[in-house]
Motif scaffolding. Sequence first.
Motif, short mmCIF file in Angstrom:
data_model
loop_
_atom_site.label_atom_id
_atom_site.label_comp_id
_atom_site.label_asym_id
_atom_site.label_seq_id
_atom_site.Cartn_x
_atom_site.Cartn_y
_atom_site.Cartn_z
N THR A 82 0.81 -1.21 0.00
CA THR A 82 0.00 0.00 0.00
C THR A 82 0.85 1.26 0.00
OG1 THR A 82 -0.24 -0.15 2.40
CG2 THR A 82 -2.00 -1.11 1.06
N SER A 83 2.09 1.18 0.49
CA SER A 83 3.02 2.30 0.40
C SER A 83 4.43 1.79 0.71
CB SER A 83 2.65 3.44 1.35
OG SER A 83 2.85 3.06 2.69
N GLY A 85 8.61 3.46 1.39
CA GLY A 85 9.47 4.63 1.53
C GLY A 85 10.93 4.22 1.47
N LYS A 98 7.65 9.41 -6.18
CA LYS A 98 7.53 9.10 -4.76
C LYS A 98 6.21 8.40 -4.50
CE LYS A 98 10.21 12.92 -2.96
NZ LYS A 98 10.19 14.09 -2.10
N GLU A 99 6.27 7.41 -3.63
CA GLU A 99 5.03 6.71 -3.25
C GLU A 99 4.46 7.36 -2.01
OE1 GLU A 99 5.46 2.51 -2.95
OE2 GLU A 99 6.45 2.38 -4.84
#
Length: 99
Positions: A82-83, A85, A98-99
């Motif tokens: 879901t994300s 970094g 960028k996510e």
Amino acid sequence: MILIVGGCKSKEELKREEEIRARAEQVGLKHFKDTYNLDVVFTGYKILPLYVNSTIFLKGYIAEEEEKKVDVSIDYMTYEVTSAGLPEEYFESTGNEKE
């Protein structure tokens, strides 16, 4: 005598948590490799209870670069990322936003 039960997990709960962690780590490793061509090492995790959200958060670092931290959240019902970094320099080198 007071008995504290809230923090105790059954063997089944611990086994399920370990299964979630192991499968999520594989998904996370594949995500970083496929998306950014990076090998990562996960050093910690947090699983949210299902009544809150079906998410596991993994944190770690880029292999052989411990100062470069990464994290990823994964829905443990679908095992979809879901994300994620990672250091900004890796977004630029892969052409990914960028996510």
